[in-house]
Motif scaffolding. Structure first.
Motif, mmCIF file in Angstrom:
data_model
loop_
_atom_site.group_PDB
_atom_site.id
_atom_site.type_symbol
_atom_site.label_atom_id
_atom_site.label_comp_id
_atom_site.label_asym_id
_atom_site.label_seq_id
_atom_site.Cartn_x
_atom_site.Cartn_y
_atom_site.Cartn_z
ATOM 1 N N VAL A 39 0.847 -1.207 0.000
ATOM 2 C CA VAL A 39 0.000 0.000 0.000
ATOM 3 C C VAL A 39 0.874 1.246 0.000
ATOM 4 O O VAL A 39 1.876 1.312 0.684
ATOM 5 C CB VAL A 39 -0.890 0.003 1.256
ATOM 6 N N ILE A 40 0.464 2.213 -0.797
ATOM 7 C CA ILE A 40 1.076 3.544 -0.737
ATOM 8 C C ILE A 40 0.068 4.453 -0.057
ATOM 9 O O ILE A 40 -1.100 4.497 -0.466
ATOM 10 C CB ILE A 40 1.344 4.108 -2.162
ATOM 11 N N ARG A 41 0.472 5.143 0.982
ATOM 12 C CA ARG A 41 -0.448 6.071 1.660
ATOM 13 C C ARG A 41 0.401 7.206 2.211
ATOM 14 O O ARG A 41 1.270 6.982 3.049
ATOM 15 C CB ARG A 41 -1.202 5.345 2.770
ATOM 16 N N GLU A 42 0.165 8.394 1.722
ATOM 17 C CA GLU A 42 1.021 9.533 2.053
ATOM 18 C C GLU A 42 0.178 10.714 2.515
ATOM 19 O O GLU A 42 -0.903 10.960 1.983
ATOM 20 C CB GLU A 42 1.814 9.987 0.801
ATOM 21 N N SER A 43 0.728 11.430 3.464
ATOM 22 C CA SER A 43 0.164 12.710 3.827
ATOM 23 C C SER A 43 0.713 13.713 2.804
ATOM 24 O O SER A 43 1.923 13.897 2.706
ATOM 25 C CB SER A 43 0.626 13.061 5.243
ATOM 26 N N ILE A 44 -0.173 14.332 2.008
ATOM 27 C CA ILE A 44 0.338 15.107 0.869
ATOM 28 C C ILE A 44 0.682 16.550 1.232
ATOM 29 O O ILE A 44 1.130 17.323 0.380
ATOM 30 C CB ILE A 44 -0.643 15.075 -0.339
ATOM 31 N N GLY A 45 0.419 16.935 2.487
ATOM 32 C CA GLY A 45 0.772 18.306 2.883
ATOM 33 C C GLY A 45 -0.136 19.351 2.274
ATOM 34 O O GLY A 45 0.254 20.500 2.067
ATOM 35 N N HIS A 46 -1.360 18.945 1.950
ATOM 36 C CA HIS A 46 -2.352 19.878 1.406
ATOM 37 C C HIS A 46 -3.729 19.396 1.861
ATOM 38 O O HIS A 46 -4.033 18.199 1.781
ATOM 39 C CB HIS A 46 -2.282 19.913 -0.125
ATOM 40 N N ALA A 47 -4.548 20.314 2.340
ATOM 41 C CA ALA A 47 -5.919 20.018 2.781
ATOM 42 C C ALA A 47 -5.953 18.919 3.845
ATOM 43 O O ALA A 47 -6.971 18.240 3.980
ATOM 44 C CB ALA A 47 -6.805 19.626 1.581
#
Ligand code: NAD
Length: 321
Positions: A39-47
Motif C-alpha cells: 500500500v502507498i499512503r502519504e500525507s500530501i501536505g495539502h488540505a
C-alpha cells in the motif's frame, strides 16, 4: 472501457453482493490465489489529506487493478464525503484498462461487509447486544451490515463526539432496535459484538472494559499511528485479520506487535476460517478480534461485481480509450 459513475453504484450493488464478494476474496487470499501489492499512503501536505493506492490481483476472478484516493477531513463541510476514491480495473490478459468505477459507496459497502464477514464467522451465535464505537460516515454502513448477521436485540453506542450519536440512534430506530448511549465500561460489559470505526490515534476501548466472549471488529485503524483499542486487549484476544502484513504495519496490531505482546505468528487470516482451515472461535469465553485493515482486493472485488451488474442492467457507459 466501461465507466460506472458514483451515482449509479447505489442502484447496482447492495450489502448481499458486497458480502459475497468480500467473503470470496478473503478466502482466495488465504488460498494464496489472490494477493495485494504494498500500500502507498502519504500525507500530501495539502488540505490535511491522506492520499494513496491500494492494488492487487485475484487469479481466480482475474480482478486486477487499483483503488486510488484517500481521506480529506475537510470534505464534510463542503457537502462531500471525507473518503474520496476511484477504482480502475485492468484486463488481466492484456493490461488494457477495463473499467473506471466510482469508489466512495463501494468503500463503505466493502468495509461494512468485512466486519459482517468477521461477525458471521467469529461472533457467538447467541450474540444479542451490538456495541458501536464511532458515529462517523462509515458507522451506519457498519451497523446495517452487522445486524444482518445475528439476532441482535439492542444497540448501544459510544462516540468521542457525543453529539454525533443521534446518527446511530436514528438508524437503530429505522432498524426497529432500541438504542442506548453508554459509557465505554458499560459498552464493554454488555456488548456481545463491538464494532469500532473511528479515526482515533489513541485507544478508546481498554482491556478492562471488555468481558469474556466478545467479538470485536476494529475497522478504523488503517494507517500507521492510528489506534482504537488498547494494545493489551489485542494481546489478550485471539486476533484474525484480512491481511497479516497490513495488520502489523497499518492495522490495529501494529501497536501490540511493536511492544512485543503479540507475535505476528499468532495472527490468523479470516480467510483461513472461511476456507475451513482454522476453526475460528474455540469457546464461548474467548475474545475474538478482527483487525480489518481494508485491502485493495476488497475494492477490486466489489468494483468487479458492480461492473458486471452495470453491464447486465444496461447502465454501463462504454467509451473508446
Ligand atoms: P468520519 O470522519 O466520518 O468519522 C470519524 C469518527 O471518529 C467519528 O465517530 C469521530 O467522533 C471519531 N473520532 C474522531 N477523533 C477521535 C478520537 N480522538 N478518539 C476517538 N474517536 C474519534 O470517518 P469515517 O468515514 O466514519 O471513517 C472512520 C475511520 O475508518 C477512519 O479512520 C477511516 O480511515 C477508517 N476506514 C477504514 C476502512 C477499512 O477498510 N478498515 C475503510 C474506510 C474507512
Amino acid at each position: 472501457m466501461i465507466i460506472v459513475p458514483e451515482k449509479e453504484i447505489a442502484d447496482l450493488i447492495g450489502r448481499d453482493q458486497s458480502f459475497a464478494a468480500v467473503e470470496a476474496v478473503f478466502a482466495a487470499m488465504s488460498r494464496k490465489d489472490a494477493y495485494n501489492f504494498p500500500v502507498i499512503r502519504e500525507s500530501i501536505g495539502h488540505a490535511d489529506a491522506l492520499y494513496g493506492f491500494k492494488s492487487g490481483f485475484d487469479r481466480e476472478s482475474l480482478a486486477l487493478g487499483l483503488k486510488s484516493g484517500g481521506y480529506w477531513p475537510g470534505n464534510e463541510a463542503k457537502g462531500l464525503t471525507n473518503h474520496q476514491s476511484t477504482v480502475i480495473l485492468f484486463d488481466a490478459d492484456t493490461g488494457k484498462v477495463k473499467a473506471l468505477v466510482g469508489g466512495n459507496l463501494l468503500t463503505a459497502l466493502r468495509t461494512a461487509a468485512a466486519s459482517a464477514v468477521s461477525i458471521k464467522h467469529l461472533a457467538r451465535k447467541d450474540s444479542k447486544v451490538l456495541g458501536m464505537i464511532g458515529a462517523g460516515h462509515q458507522s451506519t454502513f457498519q451497523m446495517r451490515a452487522a445486524v444482518e448477521q445475528r439476532d441482535f436485540e439492542k444497540v448501544i453506542g459510544w462516540n468521542y463526539h457525543p453529539e454525533m450519536l443521534s446518527r446511530l440512534a436514528d438508524l437503530a430506530a429505522e432498524l426497529n432496535l432500541p438504542f442506548e448511549a453508554v459509557e465505554l465500561d458499560q459498552l464493554g460489559a454488555e456488548a456481545d459484538v463491538i464494532i469500532s470505526i473511528t479515526s482515533a490515534f489513541s485507544p478508546s476501548l481498554m482491556n478492562a472494559h471488555v468481558t469474556a466472549g466478545t467479538h470485536i471488529a476494529c475497522m478504523g485503524t488503517d494507517t500507521k499511528g492510528k489506534q482504537e483499542v488498547e494494545a493489551a486487549l489485542v494481546a489478550r484476544a485471539t486476533v484474525f485479520t484480512d491481511e497479516i502484513a497490513q495488520s502489523i504495519s497499518i492495522g490495529e496490531c501494529q501497536h501490540a506487535v511493536a511492544d512485543g505482546t503479540k507475535s505476528e505468528a499468532d495472527i490468523i487470516e479470516l480467510g483461513s476460517v472461511i476456507n475451513g482451515d482454522h476453526a475460528g472461535r474455540s469457546s464461548d469465553d474467548e475474545i475474538t478480534l478482527f483487525d480489518g485493515t481494508g485491502v485493495g482486493l476488497q475494492d477490486l472485488a466489489v468494483a468487479s461485481a458492480a461492473v458486471d451488474l452495470a453491464i447486465e442492467k444496461g447502465v454501463a457507459i462504454e467509451v473508446d480509450f
